[in-house]
Write a protein that holds these residues in place. Structure first.
Motif, PDB file in Angstrom:
ATOM      1  N   GLU A  43       0.800  -1.218   0.000  1.00 16.86           N
ATOM      2  CA  GLU A  43       0.000   0.000   0.000  1.00 16.86           C
ATOM      3  C   GLU A  43       0.840   1.278   0.000  1.00 16.86           C
ATOM      4  O   GLU A  43       0.298   2.371  -0.164  1.00 16.86           O
ATOM      5  N   LEU A  44       2.136   1.150   0.186  1.00 13.27           N
ATOM      6  CA  LEU A  44       2.972   2.329   0.412  1.00 13.27           C
ATOM      7  C   LEU A  44       2.924   3.329  -0.733  1.00 13.27           C
ATOM      8  O   LEU A  44       2.780   4.546  -0.511  1.00 13.27           O
ATOM      9  N   ASN A  45       3.061   2.864  -1.961  1.00 10.49           N
ATOM     10  CA  ASN A  45       3.075   3.795  -3.085  1.00 10.49           C
ATOM     11  C   ASN A  45       1.758   4.547  -3.212  1.00 10.49           C
ATOM     12  O   ASN A  45       1.750   5.741  -3.528  1.00 10.49           O
ATOM     13  N   SER A  46       0.642   3.861  -2.934  1.00 12.79           N
ATOM     14  CA  SER A  46      -0.652   4.552  -3.015  1.00 12.79           C
ATOM     15  C   SER A  46      -0.777   5.610  -1.930  1.00 12.79           C
ATOM     16  O   SER A  46      -1.324   6.695  -2.159  1.00 12.79           O
ATOM     17  N   ASN A  58       9.108   7.516   9.970  1.00  9.06           N
ATOM     18  CA  ASN A  58       8.792   6.093  10.070  1.00  9.06           C
ATOM     19  C   ASN A  58       8.851   5.609  11.515  1.00  9.06           C
ATOM     20  O   ASN A  58       9.932   5.387  12.059  1.00  9.06           O
ATOM     21  N   LEU A  59       7.673   5.449  12.127  1.00  6.73           N
ATOM     22  CA  LEU A  59       7.587   4.915  13.484  1.00  6.73           C
ATOM     23  C   LEU A  59       6.936   3.541  13.509  1.00  6.73           C
ATOM     24  O   LEU A  59       6.599   3.036  14.580  1.00  6.73           O
ATOM     25  N   ALA A  60       6.737   2.954  12.331  1.00  6.31           N
ATOM     26  CA  ALA A  60       6.144   1.615  12.279  1.00  6.31           C
ATOM     27  C   ALA A  60       7.020   0.640  13.056  1.00  6.31           C
ATOM     28  O   ALA A  60       8.249   0.711  12.999  1.00  6.31           O
ATOM     29  N   HIS A  83      10.017  -1.856   6.200  1.00  2.64           N
ATOM     30  CA  HIS A  83      10.931  -0.718   6.216  1.00  2.64           C
ATOM     31  C   HIS A  83      11.717  -0.619   4.907  1.00  2.64           C
ATOM     32  O   HIS A  83      11.966   0.486   4.423  1.00  2.64           O
ATOM     33  N   GLU A  84      12.092  -1.760   4.346  1.00  2.52           N
ATOM     34  CA  GLU A  84      12.815  -1.708   3.079  1.00  2.52           C
ATOM     35  C   GLU A  84      11.926  -1.197   1.954  1.00  2.52           C
ATOM     36  O   GLU A  84      12.377  -0.408   1.104  1.00  2.52           O
ATOM     37  N   ARG A  85      10.667  -1.605   1.949  1.00  2.00           N
ATOM     38  CA  ARG A  85       9.755  -1.102   0.918  1.00  2.00           C
ATOM     39  C   ARG A  85       9.475   0.388   1.113  1.00  2.00           C
ATOM     40  O   ARG A  85       9.330   1.137   0.138  1.00  2.00           O
ATOM     41  N   LEU A  86       9.392   0.821   2.365  1.00  2.00           N
ATOM     42  CA  LEU A  86       9.163   2.242   2.624  1.00  2.00           C
ATOM     43  C   LEU A  86      10.361   3.069   2.165  1.00  2.00           C
ATOM     44  O   LEU A  86      10.199   4.152   1.587  1.00  2.00           O
ATOM     45  N   MET A  87      11.576   2.590   2.415  1.00  2.00           N
ATOM     46  CA  MET A  87      12.769   3.281   1.902  1.00  2.00           C
ATOM     47  C   MET A  87      12.697   3.417   0.385  1.00  2.00           C
ATOM     48  O   MET A  87      12.951   4.494  -0.170  1.00  2.00           O
ATOM     49  N   ALA A  92      11.886   6.845  -4.246  1.00  2.00           N
ATOM     50  CA  ALA A  92      11.299   7.023  -5.577  1.00  2.00           C
ATOM     51  C   ALA A  92      10.461   8.289  -5.658  1.00  2.00           C
ATOM     52  O   ALA A  92      10.376   8.922  -6.721  1.00  2.00           O
ATOM     53  N   HIS A  93       9.853   8.684  -4.546  1.00  2.00           N
ATOM     54  CA  HIS A  93       9.018   9.890  -4.524  1.00  2.00           C
ATOM     55  C   HIS A  93       9.814  11.136  -4.144  1.00  2.00           C
ATOM     56  O   HIS A  93       9.244  12.223  -4.042  1.00  2.00           O
ATOM     57  N   GLY A  94      11.114  11.001  -3.925  1.00  2.00           N
ATOM     58  CA  GLY A  94      11.951  12.147  -3.603  1.00  2.00           C
ATOM     59  C   GLY A  94      11.728  12.715  -2.219  1.00  2.00           C
ATOM     60  O   GLY A  94      11.943  13.913  -1.989  1.00  2.00           O
ATOM     61  N   CYS A  95      11.307  11.865  -1.259  1.00  2.00           N
ATOM     62  CA  CYS A  95      10.986  12.335   0.096  1.00  2.00           C
ATOM     63  C   CYS A  95      12.192  12.228   1.033  1.00  2.00           C
ATOM     64  O   CYS A  95      13.049  11.354   0.868  1.00  2.00           O
ATOM     65  N   TRP A  96      12.230  13.089   2.026  1.00  3.53           N
ATOM     66  CA  TRP A  96      13.083  12.868   3.177  1.00  3.53           C
ATOM     67  C   TRP A  96      12.500  11.697   3.956  1.00  3.53           C
ATOM     68  O   TRP A  96      11.276  11.515   4.012  1.00  3.53           O
ATOM     69  N   LEU A  97      13.350  10.909   4.604  1.00  4.64           N
ATOM     70  CA  LEU A  97      12.889   9.802   5.435  1.00  4.64           C
ATOM     71  C   LEU A  97      13.621   9.839   6.766  1.00  4.64           C
ATOM     72  O   LEU A  97      14.858   9.822   6.802  1.00  4.64           O
ATOM     73  N   LEU A  98      12.861   9.926   7.849  1.00  7.90           N
ATOM     74  CA  LEU A  98      13.417   9.864   9.202  1.00  7.90           C
ATOM     75  C   LEU A  98      13.127   8.484   9.764  1.00  7.90           C
ATOM     76  O   LEU A  98      11.974   8.061   9.830  1.00  7.90           O
TER      77      LEU A  98
END
Length: 290
Positions: A43-46, A58-60, A83-87, A92-98
């Protein structure tokens, strides 16, 4: 805040604290909570397409990482896959990730607090997985923040703080590791630090990298237990001081899974972000009342 911030894991104790703090500051976070069926990486990309965030926090699986002595193998597998899919999706979406990590990436043999430059040497499966995810994020996305934490204290029923609270209230003597050290860090203090980091990202500051945080000062687990007992005595939850028997660290259940020295230095975080540490003892009353 100009940047759109997606909070993954809004249902966690840390997510709730972060949402409440953001609301007090007039900031709305794009909150995503764990579905009843569990986190679904498909569901992450959607989600990212719908919310169009600039930053993902990311607090999952926060509870499994910070409140369980030995997470189940299945939990670690789900954690890694998600977590790997979220990275991948955030990059791919050009986001910062904490992303959160912990002192479990160290072996605990150092006698002073660990700094970001110290060599990692995880003792157990969770520490090895956190180190792996850190490395993957650094390679995949320049726009990253990795926040390593020591002992996080929250009010979850089966978390470290409540387990210690029940031990103290049981009425019997209890044996605790005399040489286990770390930074007791209330979950609200972690939320404060994360929000301050997001403020700097919102200002387009070049702050990517790995940082440590722990409330001051570093303490033994026995010292934490004694401070907690004093608060419980003051509130009437305890009638008398419990008898605490110091025991060797290697005899305790966490030995071999958590580092004997989990203390972290916060100097780099303070230098880059200007975030000053807060004393954990002054925050115990609020934490116990929450």
């Amino acid at each position: 805040m100009r940047k759109r911030v997606m909070l993954v894991g809004a249902e966690t104790t840390l997510g709730q604290e972060l949402e409440a703090l953001a609301a007090m500051q007039g900031v709305t976070l794009l909150a995503r909570s764990c579905p009843a069926a569990g986190w679904d990486a498909a569901e992450l990309n959607s989600w990212l397409d719908q919310d169009r965030p600039d930053v993902v926090v990311n607090l999952a699986h926060f509870h499994q990482q910070f409140q369980c002595d030995v997470p189940a193998v299945a939990d670690l597998q789900h954690l890694q896959a998600f977590h790997e899919r979220l990275m991948e999706a955030a990059t791919a979406h050009g986001c910062w990730l904490l992303m959160l990590s912990s002192a479990r990436v160290f072996d605990g043999e150092k006698t002073t607090p660990y700094a970001e430059k110290d060599e990692v040497a995880p003792l157990d499966a969770l520490g090895r997985l956190q180190h792996l995810l850190e490395s993957e994020l650094r390679r995949a996305n320049d726009r990253h923040l990795i926040l390593r934490l020591s002992w996080v204290l929250d009010n979850s029923a089966d978390g470290h703080l409540q387990r210690l609270r029940h031990q103290l209230c049981a009425g019997d003597s209890l044996a605790l590791a005399k040489e286990w050290r770390g930074n007791p860090t209330p979950v609200a203090d972690v939320a404060r630090v994360i929000f301050a980091m997001l403020r700097q990202v919102d200002c387009a500051a070049a702050v990517q990298g790995t940082y440590h945080y722990g409330s001051v000062e570093a303490s033994s687990w026995i010292s934490l237990a004694k401070s907690l007992a004093q608060e419980l005595l003051a509130s009437g939850e305890l009638e008398q001081d419990p008898v605490i028997i110091p025991a060797p660290f290697f005899e305790q259940s966490m030995a071999g899974h958590q580092p004997q020295n989990a203390a972290l230095t916060h100097k780099r975080l303070m230098h880059v972000f200007g975030i000053k540490p807060r004393p954990w003892r002054a925050q115990l009353v609020h934490l116990l009342a929450s």
